[in-house]
Enzyme design. Structure first.
Site, PDB file in Angstrom:
ATOM      1  N   THR A  40       0.816  -1.217   0.000  1.00  0.00           N
ATOM      2  CA  THR A  40       0.000   0.000   0.000  1.00  0.00           C
ATOM      3  C   THR A  40       0.851   1.269   0.000  1.00  0.00           C
ATOM      4  O   THR A  40       0.422   2.316  -0.484  1.00  0.00           O
ATOM      5  CB  THR A  40      -0.937  -0.031   1.234  1.00  0.00           C
ATOM      6  OG1 THR A  40      -1.700  -1.237   1.153  1.00  0.00           O
ATOM      7  CG2 THR A  40      -1.875   1.141   1.261  1.00  0.00           C
ATOM      8  N   ILE A  47      -0.546  12.349   1.043  1.00  0.00           N
ATOM      9  CA  ILE A  47      -0.833  13.561   1.814  1.00  0.00           C
ATOM     10  C   ILE A  47      -0.356  13.373   3.263  1.00  0.00           C
ATOM     11  O   ILE A  47      -0.677  12.357   3.892  1.00  0.00           O
ATOM     12  CB  ILE A  47      -2.359  13.877   1.849  1.00  0.00           C
ATOM     13  CG1 ILE A  47      -2.966  13.824   0.435  1.00  0.00           C
ATOM     14  CG2 ILE A  47      -2.622  15.217   2.534  1.00  0.00           C
ATOM     15  CD1 ILE A  47      -2.412  14.815  -0.539  1.00  0.00           C
ATOM     16  N   HIS A  49      -1.495  14.403   6.255  1.00  0.00           N
ATOM     17  CA  HIS A  49      -2.750  15.030   6.657  1.00  0.00           C
ATOM     18  C   HIS A  49      -2.575  15.897   7.903  1.00  0.00           C
ATOM     19  O   HIS A  49      -1.818  15.536   8.812  1.00  0.00           O
ATOM     20  CB  HIS A  49      -3.798  13.950   6.969  1.00  0.00           C
ATOM     21  CG  HIS A  49      -4.313  13.258   5.737  1.00  0.00           C
ATOM     22  ND1 HIS A  49      -5.089  13.891   4.787  1.00  0.00           N
ATOM     23  CD2 HIS A  49      -4.162  11.982   5.305  1.00  0.00           C
ATOM     24  CE1 HIS A  49      -5.394  13.046   3.828  1.00  0.00           C
ATOM     25  NE2 HIS A  49      -4.837  11.874   4.102  1.00  0.00           N
ATOM     26  N   ILE A 333      -3.233  -0.397   9.449  1.00  0.00           N
ATOM     27  CA  ILE A 333      -2.732   0.978   9.330  1.00  0.00           C
ATOM     28  C   ILE A 333      -3.236   1.552   7.997  1.00  0.00           C
ATOM     29  O   ILE A 333      -2.506   1.611   7.002  1.00  0.00           O
ATOM     30  CB  ILE A 333      -1.182   1.016   9.434  1.00  0.00           C
ATOM     31  CG1 ILE A 333      -0.681   0.209  10.639  1.00  0.00           C
ATOM     32  CG2 ILE A 333      -0.708   2.463   9.494  1.00  0.00           C
ATOM     33  CD1 ILE A 333      -1.088   0.731  12.008  1.00  0.00           C
TER      34      ILE A 333
HETATM   35  C1  LIG Z   1      -6.148   4.700  -1.536  1.00  0.00           C
HETATM   36  C2  LIG Z   1      -5.308   5.051  -0.354  1.00  0.00           C
HETATM   37  C3  LIG Z   1      -5.008   6.377  -0.065  1.00  0.00           C
HETATM   38  C4  LIG Z   1      -4.251   6.710   1.057  1.00  0.00           C
HETATM   39  N1  LIG Z   1      -3.877   8.009   1.244  1.00  0.00           N
HETATM   40  C5  LIG Z   1      -3.132   8.332   2.336  1.00  0.00           C
HETATM   41  C6  LIG Z   1      -2.695   9.661   2.536  1.00  0.00           C
HETATM   42  O1  LIG Z   1      -2.883  10.534   1.687  1.00  0.00           O
HETATM   43  N2  LIG Z   1      -2.045   9.963   3.682  1.00  0.00           N
HETATM   44  C7  LIG Z   1      -1.812   9.026   4.646  1.00  0.00           C
HETATM   45  O2  LIG Z   1      -1.296   9.376   5.685  1.00  0.00           O
HETATM   46  N3  LIG Z   1      -2.141   7.733   4.448  1.00  0.00           N
HETATM   47  C8  LIG Z   1      -2.779   7.361   3.309  1.00  0.00           C
HETATM   48  N4  LIG Z   1      -3.112   6.064   3.075  1.00  0.00           N
HETATM   49  C9  LIG Z   1      -2.691   5.052   4.045  1.00  0.00           C
HETATM   50  C10 LIG Z   1      -1.247   4.609   3.841  1.00  0.00           C
HETATM   51  O3  LIG Z   1      -0.989   4.350   2.487  1.00  0.00           O
HETATM   52  C11 LIG Z   1      -1.022   3.346   4.674  1.00  0.00           C
HETATM   53  O4  LIG Z   1      -1.358   3.645   6.003  1.00  0.00           O
HETATM   54  C12 LIG Z   1       0.411   2.845   4.647  1.00  0.00           C
HETATM   55  O5  LIG Z   1       0.912   2.769   3.339  1.00  0.00           O
HETATM   56  C13 LIG Z   1       0.443   1.470   5.297  1.00  0.00           C
HETATM   57  O6  LIG Z   1       1.759   1.030   5.307  1.00  0.00           O
HETATM   58  P1  LIG Z   1       2.126  -0.423   5.807  1.00  0.00           P
HETATM   59  O7  LIG Z   1       3.597  -0.439   5.916  1.00  0.00           O
HETATM   60  O8  LIG Z   1       1.308  -0.784   7.005  1.00  0.00           O
HETATM   61  O9  LIG Z   1       1.593  -1.407   4.664  1.00  0.00           O
HETATM   62  P2  LIG Z   1       2.278  -1.844   3.260  1.00  0.00           P
HETATM   63  O10 LIG Z   1       2.865  -0.704   2.550  1.00  0.00           O
HETATM   64  O11 LIG Z   1       1.242  -2.628   2.523  1.00  0.00           O
HETATM   65  O12 LIG Z   1       3.455  -2.792   3.715  1.00  0.00           O
HETATM   66  C14 LIG Z   1       3.259  -4.078   4.213  1.00  0.00           C
HETATM   67  C15 LIG Z   1       4.343  -4.976   3.651  1.00  0.00           C
HETATM   68  O13 LIG Z   1       4.268  -6.246   4.262  1.00  0.00           O
HETATM   69  C16 LIG Z   1       4.638  -7.209   3.293  1.00  0.00           C
HETATM   70  N5  LIG Z   1       4.118  -8.515   3.689  1.00  0.00           N
HETATM   71  C17 LIG Z   1       2.823  -8.884   3.780  1.00  0.00           C
HETATM   72  N6  LIG Z   1       2.723 -10.170   4.136  1.00  0.00           N
HETATM   73  C18 LIG Z   1       3.989 -10.635   4.272  1.00  0.00           C
HETATM   74  C19 LIG Z   1       4.532 -11.915   4.590  1.00  0.00           C
HETATM   75  N7  LIG Z   1       3.771 -12.984   4.843  1.00  0.00           N
HETATM   76  N8  LIG Z   1       5.882 -12.050   4.612  1.00  0.00           N
HETATM   77  C20 LIG Z   1       6.704 -10.991   4.353  1.00  0.00           C
HETATM   78  N9  LIG Z   1       6.213  -9.772   4.026  1.00  0.00           N
HETATM   79  C21 LIG Z   1       4.889  -9.589   3.983  1.00  0.00           C
HETATM   80  C22 LIG Z   1       3.992  -6.687   2.026  1.00  0.00           C
HETATM   81  O14 LIG Z   1       4.551  -7.249   0.867  1.00  0.00           O
HETATM   82  C23 LIG Z   1       4.189  -5.196   2.159  1.00  0.00           C
HETATM   83  O15 LIG Z   1       5.350  -4.765   1.494  1.00  0.00           O
HETATM   84  C24 LIG Z   1      -3.828   5.695   1.935  1.00  0.00           C
HETATM   85  C25 LIG Z   1      -4.107   4.359   1.636  1.00  0.00           C
HETATM   86  C26 LIG Z   1      -4.805   4.037   0.482  1.00  0.00           C
HETATM   87  C27 LIG Z   1      -5.017   2.619   0.109  1.00  0.00           C
END
Ligand SMILES: Cc1cc2nc3c(=O)[nH]c(=O)nc-3n(C[C@H](O)[C@H](O)[C@H](O)COP(=O)(O)OP(=O)(O)OC[C@H]3O[C@@H](n4cnc5c(N)ncnc54)[C@H](O)[C@@H]3O)c2cc1C
Length: 473
Positions: A40, A47, A49, A333
């Site tokens: 994601t 942004i 925010h 998240i």
């Molecule tokens: C449409 C949209 C718009 C958004 N706009 C905003 C914004 O403007 N501002 C803001 O603050 N937030 C925004 N967000 C939220 C923000 O993008 C997320 O909160 C953030 O990217 C989450 O990060 P993460 O590291 O939790 O997840 P991810 O980036 O998904 O990372 C998780 C990682 O874990 C890995 N993984 C999963 N399972 C396994 C496994 N079994 N073994 C090894 N690795 C694994 C995946 O491959 C991935 O790389 C938005 C989200 C979306 C979808």
């Protein structure tokens, strides 16, 4: 043996890794994809925010204002681009005006500064092409834009510079705990041992939790689609523009990007695939057309989507397991997770410090230098660079003016690019008007040479996505 393993190299995993790299700890980040920011964190609005839509008494509400403030120092230390361009929430009738007043009050109660209500004239002065009939707007001066994968790469590089180990292509399939030690099993048959485990697996966070925790979770994927416009369209807006929030979220926004493009989206669809649809694109174009006049639809260069990780409560889950304080979930998240990432990282570090002796490193390197962007240099600096290193004199991507020197740098940084998308995100090659038609093959050739693999082994993104031709599995 690791002190801490972090599962997931998105913005959350990489921010936590960077924060923990300030201490004398052995840390490994495990990622199933071949690069950071493949989930994601590569596909969102980007942004930072202000946070006025978040509810009191939630983790989101308690972290967002603090985290927003952390971006000035972080973007400076890590050299990722951030522009405090301010956001406007547009009100078109009395009901909307009441809503923006409520948002202002809510924001102020959360400790957010720089919120004001603007009348029609003041709104028009900020952004002349707002659609007719706007009555007022909530202006949030702390709202900013970043490039989300650029920020994730910067966090990862800083963590690596400070000793964090990254393991890619490593899909976690099971976890066990014996005594004080977790064993993390990978799909390829390897296992990794660690005292602490941090689950930052994004959309798959529930799966990882369910391997260890009696209490099972469910995370729903909610897709959001976008249209990206070229840099000529980028000049259409300065601020980030929203209508008043919808039931399902913050609604479709119109914003410039830090690279000078224009982006509109996202919508909200209950599904986990990242495909885009005609109906979805029509929906966001229609909604964005209610924000600014004459949306330059002919200047769309690509569409994409990202998937939000939604929990049942609607809030982030950041907790140690009830019966195992060494396993910490940082899951669900969704937005504003990118904004909250720096504060989440500190929060998790504080949680761990209650159960682990954490000694600060005296030699922590806070500064990370960004890659040279040839296109952004003065003529004088370009000439000097080419004289020092002729690889910077060979333009590979003509749309974005990216040189061979930059592509080589992207490959050899740590963690470096091993896929075409990895090169694209680090250099902007293949991101211009032709979307890689002209430079993809030369880039594959450079990657083949630098990585010392056959060109058929170069992937677009995942482990089996041959960029050139076809290869047997
Ligand atoms: C449409 C949209 C718009 C958004 N706009 C905003 C914004 O403007 N501002 C803001 O603050 N937030 C925004 N967000 C939220 C923000 O993008 C997320 O909160 C953030 O990217 C989450 O990060 P993460 O590291 O939790 O997840 P991810 O980036 O998904 O990372 C998780 C990682 O874990 C890995 N993984 C999963 N399972 C396994 C496994 N079994 N073994 C090894 N690795 C694994 C995946 O491959 C991935 O790389 C938005 C989200 C979306 C979808």
């Amino acid at each position: 043996m690791n002190d801490i393993v972090i599962i997931g190299a998105g913005i959350i995993g990489c921010s936590i890794a960077r924060e923990l790299s300030k201490y004398q700890l052995d840390i490994t980040v495990i990622e199933k994809n071949l690069d950071v920011a493949e989930g994601t964190s590569k596909a969102n609005s980007g942004i930072v925010h202000a946070g006025f839509t978040e509810k009191k008494n939630t983790l989101k509400g308690s972290l967002v204002a603090k985290s927003n403030k952390m971006f000035d120092i972080l973007s400076d230390e890590l050299e990722f681009s951030m522009v405090r361009n301010g956001a406007l929430v547009l009100a078109y009738d009395d009901n909307d005006v009441r809503k923006i007043e409520q948002l202002k009050k809510n924001g102020e109660e959360l400790g957010i500064t720089g919120l004001s209500i603007l009348d029609t004239e003041a709104v028009k002065r900020k952004q002349g092409n707002i659609t007719k009939g706007v009555k007022a707007a909530l202006y949030a001066e702390t709202s900013a834009i970043v490039n989300p994968y650029d920020m994730t790469i910067a966090m990862a590089e800083s963590a690596a510079l400070n000793g964090v180990n990254f393991k890619f292509g490593a899909n976690v399939v099971n976890i066990e705990k014996n005594g004080d030690i977790h064993t993390i099993y990978l799909e390829n048959g390897e296992d990794i041992k660690s005292r602490f485990v941090i689950n930052a697996a994004g959309l798959f966070g529930a799966e990882i939790n369910n391997m260890m925790n009696e209490e099972k979770y469910n995370i729903r994927g909610v897709k959001g689609e976008y249209c990206l416009f070229d840099k000529i369209a980028g000049a259409a807006v300065k601020n980030t523009l929203f209508r008043v929030p919808e039931e399902k979220g913050k609604g479709v926004l119109v914003t410039p990007t830090t690279d000078g493009n224009l982006i509109v989206g996202p919508n909200s669809q209950k599904e986990q695939s990242v495909s885009t649809t005609r109906e979805g694109i029509d929906e966001i174009i229609e909604k964005a057309s209610k924000v600014i006049d004459e949306l330059p639809v002919k200047r769309v260069i690509t569409s994409f989507s990202g998937v939000r990780a939604k929990t049942e409560s609607g809030d982030f889950i950041i907790e140690a397991l009830k019966d195992n304080e060494q396993f910490i979930n940082v899951i669900g998240i969704d937005s504003p997770g990118l904004t909250c990432a720096p504060a989440i990282a500190e929060y998790v570090s504080d949680m761990i410090s209650k159960n682990l002796i954490m000694i600060k490193k005296h030699n922590f390197i806070s500064k990370r230098h960004k890659m040279v962007r040839f296109a952004e240099l003065s003529v004088e600096d370009k000439n000097k660079l080419i004289k020092d290193n002729p690889e910077y004199g060979r333009i590979v991507c003509k749309c974005e003016l990216v040189t061979e020197g930059e592509i080589i740098d992207a490959i050899h940084r740590v963690p470096g690019a091993v896929t075409l998308d990895g090169v694209k995100r680090r250099t902007r090659a293949m991101m211009g008007g032709c979307q890689g038609m002209g430079c993809m093959l030369p880039i594959c050739k450079i990657m083949s040479r630098e990585l010392n693999v056959d060109i058929s082994e170069i992937n677009k993104n995942s482990a089996y996505s041959p960029a050139v031709g076809f290869r047997e599995v």
